[in-house]
Design a protein around this motif. Structure first.
Motif, PDB file in Angstrom:
ATOM      1  N   ASP A 185       3.487  48.545  13.222  1.00 23.40           N
ATOM      2  CA  ASP A 185       2.355  48.311  14.124  1.00 23.40           C
ATOM      3  C   ASP A 185       2.285  46.866  14.588  1.00 23.40           C
ATOM      4  OD1 ASP A 185       0.045  49.635  15.400  1.00 23.40           O
ATOM      5  OD2 ASP A 185      -1.138  48.192  14.249  1.00 23.40           O
ATOM      6  N   ASP A 186       2.519  45.905  13.687  1.00 19.87           N
ATOM      7  CA  ASP A 186       2.525  44.498  14.091  1.00 19.87           C
ATOM      8  C   ASP A 186       3.604  44.236  15.139  1.00 19.87           C
ATOM      9  OD1 ASP A 186       0.421  43.749  12.483  1.00 19.87           O
ATOM     10  OD2 ASP A 186       1.665  42.891  10.898  1.00 19.87           O
ATOM     11  N   VAL A 187       4.739  44.884  14.995  1.00 21.28           N
ATOM     12  CA  VAL A 187       5.834  44.716  15.954  1.00 21.28           C
ATOM     13  C   VAL A 187       5.403  45.233  17.325  1.00 21.28           C
ATOM     14  CG1 VAL A 187       8.248  45.247  16.462  1.00 21.28           C
ATOM     15  CG2 VAL A 187       7.516  44.965  14.080  1.00 21.28           C
ATOM     16  N   ALA A 188       4.710  46.364  17.345  1.00 19.46           N
ATOM     17  CA  ALA A 188       4.231  46.934  18.607  1.00 19.46           C
ATOM     18  C   ALA A 188       3.231  46.014  19.290  1.00 19.46           C
ATOM     19  CB  ALA A 188       3.611  48.304  18.353  1.00 19.46           C
ATOM     20  N   VAL A 189       2.430  45.313  18.495  1.00 19.37           N
ATOM     21  CA  VAL A 189       1.451  44.370  19.047  1.00 19.37           C
ATOM     22  C   VAL A 189       2.151  43.111  19.563  1.00 19.37           C
ATOM     23  CG1 VAL A 189      -0.483  42.849  18.467  1.00 19.37           C
ATOM     24  CG2 VAL A 189      -0.453  45.195  17.614  1.00 19.37           C
ATOM     25  N   ASP A 190       3.061  42.576  18.766  1.00 23.13           N
ATOM     26  CA  ASP A 190       3.681  41.294  19.089  1.00 23.13           C
ATOM     27  C   ASP A 190       4.742  41.398  20.179  1.00 23.13           C
ATOM     28  OD1 ASP A 190       2.086  40.167  17.159  1.00 23.13           O
ATOM     29  OD2 ASP A 190       3.633  40.170  15.591  1.00 23.13           O
ATOM     30  N   PHE A 191       5.263  42.618  20.420  1.00 25.22           N
ATOM     31  CA  PHE A 191       6.307  42.808  21.435  1.00 25.22           C
ATOM     32  C   PHE A 191       5.938  43.998  22.330  1.00 25.22           C
ATOM     33  CE2 PHE A 191       8.185  40.813  17.716  1.00 25.22           C
ATOM     34  CZ  PHE A 191       8.756  39.675  18.288  1.00 25.22           C
ATOM     35  N   PRO A 192       4.914  43.813  23.153  1.00 26.45           N
ATOM     36  CA  PRO A 192       4.377  44.944  23.917  1.00 26.45           C
ATOM     37  C   PRO A 192       5.304  45.478  25.004  1.00 26.45           C
ATOM     38  CG  PRO A 192       3.342  42.887  24.607  1.00 26.45           C
ATOM     39  CD  PRO A 192       4.144  42.568  23.386  1.00 26.45           C
ATOM     40  N   ASP A 193       6.350  44.730  25.348  1.00 26.31           N
ATOM     41  CA  ASP A 193       7.291  45.207  26.362  1.00 26.31           C
ATOM     42  C   ASP A 193       8.508  45.899  25.746  1.00 26.31           C
ATOM     43  OD1 ASP A 193       5.805  44.341  28.583  1.00 26.31           O
ATOM     44  OD2 ASP A 193       6.587  42.307  28.388  1.00 26.31           O
ATOM     45  N   MET A 194       8.582  45.939  24.423  1.00 27.66           N
ATOM     46  CA  MET A 194       9.614  46.714  23.744  1.00 27.66           C
ATOM     47  C   MET A 194       9.078  48.127  23.531  1.00 27.66           C
ATOM     48  SD  MET A 194      11.757  46.000  20.222  1.00 27.66           S
ATOM     49  CE  MET A 194      10.335  45.649  19.186  1.00 27.66           C
ATOM     50  N   LYS A 195       9.811  49.109  24.025  1.00 33.52           N
ATOM     51  CA  LYS A 195       9.391  50.498  23.864  1.00 33.52           C
ATOM     52  C   LYS A 195       9.837  50.977  22.485  1.00 33.52           C
ATOM     53  CE  LYS A 195      10.046  51.239  28.826  1.00 33.52           C
ATOM     54  NZ  LYS A 195      10.715  49.939  29.130  1.00 33.52           N
ATOM     55  N   ILE A 196       8.902  51.210  21.613  1.00 35.54           N
ATOM     56  CA  ILE A 196       9.186  51.554  20.218  1.00 35.54           C
ATOM     57  C   ILE A 196       9.188  53.069  20.050  1.00 35.54           C
ATOM     58  CG2 ILE A 196       8.267  51.465  17.868  1.00 35.54           C
ATOM     59  CD1 ILE A 196       7.275  48.627  18.538  1.00 35.54           C
ATOM     60  N   ILE A 197      10.283  53.585  19.536  1.00 32.52           N
ATOM     61  CA  ILE A 197      10.405  55.017  19.249  1.00 32.52           C
ATOM     62  C   ILE A 197      10.383  55.195  17.734  1.00 32.52           C
ATOM     63  CG2 ILE A 197      11.820  57.076  19.488  1.00 32.52           C
ATOM     64  CD1 ILE A 197      13.126  55.705  21.955  1.00 32.52           C
TER      65      ILE A 197
END
Length: 290
Positions: A185-197
């Motif tokens: 979740d922290d990664v999704a917040v800190d890198f909002p332009d990376m599409k996380i699957i």
């Protein structure tokens, strides 16, 4: 040539290239392949990349192909990202290369990531933090994430139970805690332009993945690694409703054959109108094919 969506019936976003065409099977990985084959009741022999691509071409399914770099956590030599990328480039009518870089490689790994994107056409990345023996949110991996974020590419994060290590003494040294989705979740917040699957149904943390995909515009879920007949009911529920545009077909080949997954998925309760999205359209949009 680019993938012609009119000529394929699905996009499998989760396909493993587990052995090199040039190097012998790594003996450490061989022990894990033995255990994984027993766990999944799958053939022990691992197909090489040309065999995988030909199988997918024959079945009219496009694929995202990747290895897993866990050299630090497992002590196993990885299959080269460059070999995967070159193989995909030769078969770009059906195959897209994803790269895997051990987060422990930090800034040096970030250099490789940028080279693979700029010069080898890599379309995304794959992380398996259980095998890589680190927390997905550990800052040592951030230089690699920064590159992926800059190019706005997707990255697959293994979540939930790990077939790798199951049945081995001490789980083969694999720590399941690093598969908890909320650690991403922290990664999704800190890198909002990376599409996380978030890969797999994430058992035993299924609801965490569903919550994250509902909450974060850049978080998706792939349905690989399990036969659909074993999916928790809430996965089917959200695939049919609020997350119908966030669910992606993935098999986990060679451990699960894509046709077997597709056949089983027809009988588990997915609504007819959401299946085109799950099977192809959602991934096509995510991967920039439309």
């Amino acid at each position: 040539m680019p993938i012609d969506l009119s000529k394929i019936r699905a996009i499998d976003v989760h396909v493993h290239a587990e052995i090199s065409c040039h190097d012998p099977e790594d003996p450490v990985m061989g022990q894990f392949f033995d255990a994984a084959s027993a766990y999944f009741k799958a053939p022990r022999e691992r197909p090489k990349m040309p065999e995988i691509i030909e199988l997918y071409r024959e079945t009219q399914i496009a694929l995202c192909l990747f290895t897993v770099d866990a050299e630090s956590g497992m002590g196993a030599k990885r299959v080269s990202n460059y070999e995967v990328a070159e193989m995909a480039a030769k078969n770009d009518d059906i195959c897209m290369a994803f790269a895997s870089i051990d987060p422990h490689k930090g800034k040096f790994g970030a250099r490789e990531a940028e080279d693979l994107i700029k010069n080898y056409g890599v379309k995304g990345f794959k992380f398996h933090h259980i095998a890589q023996n680190c927390d997905p949110g550990d800052k040592m991996g951030y230089p690699i994430y920064e590159v992926i974020n800059e190019y706005k590419l997707p990255a697959i994060f293994h979540t939930g139970h790990s077939g790798m290590g199951t049945g081995m003494r001490g789980g083969g040294g694999m720590r399941l805690k690093y598969g908890e989705p909320m650690l991403v979740d922290d990664v999704a917040v800190d890198f909002p332009d990376m599409k996380i699957i978030l890969a797999h149904p994430s058992w035993p943390w299924v609801d965490e993945s569903l919550s994250m995909a509902l909450h974060k515009t850049n978080v998706y879920i792939d349905l690989s690694g399990w036969s659909p007949k074993y999916f928790p009911k809430q996965v089917i529920q959200y695939a049919n409703t609020q997350l119908k545009h966030k669910m992606l077909f993935g098999s986990d080949f060679p451990l699960i054959h894509p046709d077997k997954w597709i056949k089983t998925a027809q009988d588990v309760g997915f609504r007819e109108e959401v299946m085109p999205g799950i099977m192809k359209d959602n991934a096509a949009k995510l991967l920039g094919l439309t």
